[in-house]
Write an enzyme that holds these catalytic residues in place. Structure first.
Site, PDB file in Angstrom:
ATOM      1  N   ASP A  32       3.106  -9.571  -0.210  1.00 20.66           N
ATOM      2  CA  ASP A  32       2.507  -8.290   0.175  1.00 20.66           C
ATOM      3  C   ASP A  32       2.099  -8.269   1.646  1.00 20.66           C
ATOM      4  O   ASP A  32       1.878  -9.318   2.260  1.00 20.66           O
ATOM      5  CB  ASP A  32       1.235  -8.031  -0.652  1.00 20.66           C
ATOM      6  CG  ASP A  32       1.514  -7.705  -2.107  1.00 20.66           C
ATOM      7  OD1 ASP A  32       2.678  -7.844  -2.541  1.00 20.66           O
ATOM      8  OD2 ASP A  32       0.562  -7.335  -2.809  1.00 20.66           O
ATOM      9  N   HIS A  83       3.737  -0.834  -0.777  1.00 17.66           N
ATOM     10  CA  HIS A  83       2.356  -1.303  -0.966  1.00 17.66           C
ATOM     11  C   HIS A  83       1.345  -0.292  -0.405  1.00 17.66           C
ATOM     12  O   HIS A  83       0.159  -0.586  -0.367  1.00 17.66           O
ATOM     13  CB  HIS A  83       2.227  -2.655  -0.250  1.00 17.66           C
ATOM     14  CG  HIS A  83       1.003  -3.457  -0.563  1.00 17.66           C
ATOM     15  ND1 HIS A  83       0.466  -3.579  -1.826  1.00 17.66           N
ATOM     16  CD2 HIS A  83       0.200  -4.227   0.252  1.00 17.66           C
ATOM     17  CE1 HIS A  83      -0.604  -4.372  -1.772  1.00 17.66           C
ATOM     18  NE2 HIS A  83      -0.787  -4.774  -0.527  1.00 17.66           N
ATOM     19  N   HIS A  87      -3.670  -0.157   4.387  1.00 18.22           N
ATOM     20  CA  HIS A  87      -4.050  -1.071   3.308  1.00 18.22           C
ATOM     21  C   HIS A  87      -5.376  -0.609   2.716  1.00 18.22           C
ATOM     22  O   HIS A  87      -6.388  -1.293   2.801  1.00 18.22           O
ATOM     23  CB  HIS A  87      -4.141  -2.497   3.846  1.00 18.22           C
ATOM     24  CG  HIS A  87      -4.065  -3.548   2.782  1.00 18.22           C
ATOM     25  ND1 HIS A  87      -5.171  -4.091   2.195  1.00 18.22           N
ATOM     26  CD2 HIS A  87      -2.998  -4.127   2.178  1.00 18.22           C
ATOM     27  CE1 HIS A  87      -4.798  -4.982   1.301  1.00 18.22           C
ATOM     28  NE2 HIS A  87      -3.473  -5.021   1.269  1.00 18.22           N
ATOM     29  N   HIS A 177       1.332 -13.508   0.337  1.00 16.16           N
ATOM     30  CA  HIS A 177       1.187 -12.534   1.428  1.00 16.16           C
ATOM     31  C   HIS A 177       1.959 -12.976   2.673  1.00 16.16           C
ATOM     32  O   HIS A 177       1.837 -14.132   3.087  1.00 16.16           O
ATOM     33  CB  HIS A 177      -0.297 -12.367   1.781  1.00 16.16           C
ATOM     34  CG  HIS A 177      -1.098 -11.798   0.648  1.00 16.16           C
ATOM     35  ND1 HIS A 177      -1.564 -12.578  -0.380  1.00 16.16           N
ATOM     36  CD2 HIS A 177      -1.482 -10.526   0.363  1.00 16.16           C
ATOM     37  CE1 HIS A 177      -2.208 -11.810  -1.250  1.00 16.16           C
ATOM     38  NE2 HIS A 177      -2.173 -10.559  -0.827  1.00 16.16           N
TER      39      HIS A 177
HETATM   40 ZN   LIG Z   1      -2.174  -6.186   0.190  1.00 14.78          ZN
END
Ligand SMILES: [Zn+2]
Length: 218
Positions: A32, A83, A87, A177
């Site tokens: 991610d 995603h 964020h 990540h």
């Molecule tokens: Zn994230």
């Protein structure tokens, strides 16, 4: 059902707003928060070295700056999922802002890659009701995870491998990540280094490793 401002624990939240938490067979590797020029290239090289493909859940604001890197990941055989644009914790957004974030992310994804993603994973694994409804309305499949390497923390690769794979089992979706932009750590070296160890553990167990789309038929 959860609503704006309401806080629920993850298990209850995921029951209320269901998404993919496991695949039918194999181990899905997911990354991610990229694409990030400081992190994604090292992860791509580690995946090549381990001879596996993965899914990258990209952010719109990262794509705007690094669209070539997303296309490179796709060209190297990886799957791209979505995603969000920023964020954002969807629970902190008003319903319209949460809907707008997903729609804007989808627009930037299509502009950067020329195609539409299949999967959406919300930041922090937290949808609001509004963002969940928007995700489904846009034809995106909600995805969570079942194992993680806690690689948003500044911990060594061995620790990431241990956390992600000590309970590894058939059907797991592993969360890692490929950016430091939303985390406390100085770089992503531990994530890239951990790939080999996690893949080795899966192979020890006789499990194939791949991207979500290959392991979870539509
Ligand atoms: Zn994230």
């Amino acid at each position: 059902m959860p609503s704006y401002g309401q806080v629920l624990d993850t298990a209850e939240r995921w029951r209320e707003l269901p998404g993919l938490q496991r695949v039918p067979a194999g181990v899905a590797l997911t990354f991610d928060d990229g694409p990030d020029p400081g992190c994604t290239p090292g992860v791509l090289d580690a995946l090549d070295a381990a001879e596996v493909r993965a899914t990258f859940f990209v952010l719109g604001e990262q794509l705007m700056r690094n669209h070539a890197l997303a296309r490179e990941a796709a060209q190297r055989g990886h799957e791209l999922g979505l995603h969000g644009f920023e964020h954002a914790d969807h629970d902190t957004l008003r319903p319209q802002a949460a809907r707008d974030d997903i729609a804007r992310a989808l627009g930037s994804f299509e502009a950067a890659t020329g195609h539409r993603p299949r999967f959406f994973r919300p930041p922090y694994g937290r949808f609001s009701q509004a963002s969940y409804d928007a995700c489904l309305h846009l034809g995106l499949e909600p995805v969570y995870w079942s194992q993680w390497g806690e690689d948003w923390e500044p911990i060594p690769a061995e620790r990431v491998v241990d956390l992600a794979s000590r309970d590894l089992a058939d059907g797991d979706i592993v969360l890692l990540h490929d950016s430091t932009r939303y985390a406390h750590r100085p770089n992503c070296a531990a994530t890239a280094e951990a790939v080999a160890g996690i893949v080795a553990k899966a192979r020890e167990l006789g499990l194939s490793v791949g991207p979500l789309g290959a392991l979870a038929p539509a």
